[in-house]
Motif scaffolding. Structure first.
Motif: not given
Length: 95
Positions: A26, A30, A28, A34, A9, A4-7
């Motif tokens: 994942d 954007e 993300a 990734t 990360a 759930t990390l930002p794109g």
């Protein structure tokens, strides 16, 4: 595995699928793909991206706005889902 990390990360984390049935969700969308999702699929795993989640959340919101119940199916929901997924470049169904 769920990220759930930002794109971007998780791009440098050593994510490795545990077998051919391993799935990375994942969330993300954007930038996409990734580096983490590309590495995961390169190692033989399967990936779901944040657009899958975003489109399903939208279906629930439309249900709620139209009927007051996010669990009540929409008329022609399959067509709505296909159109929404096509609009963001996803295949017609998840998986």
């Amino acid at each position: 595995m769920v990220s759930t990390l930002p794109g971007g990360a998780a791009d440098d984390l050593p994510l490795v699928p545990s077998g051919p049935d391993a799935v990375l969700f994942d969330v993300a969308y954007e930038p996409w793909p990734t580096r983490a999702s590309t590495a995961w699929t390169g190692a033989g795993g399967r990936v779901l991206n944040g657009l899958d989640m975003l489109s399903e959340q939208a279906i629930g919101q439309i249900r709620f706005f139209l009927t007051g119940d996010e669990d009540e199916l929409l008329p022609s929901e399959a067509e709505v889902r296909r159109a929404m997924r096509a609009a963001v470049g996803l295949p017609p169904t998840i998986g």
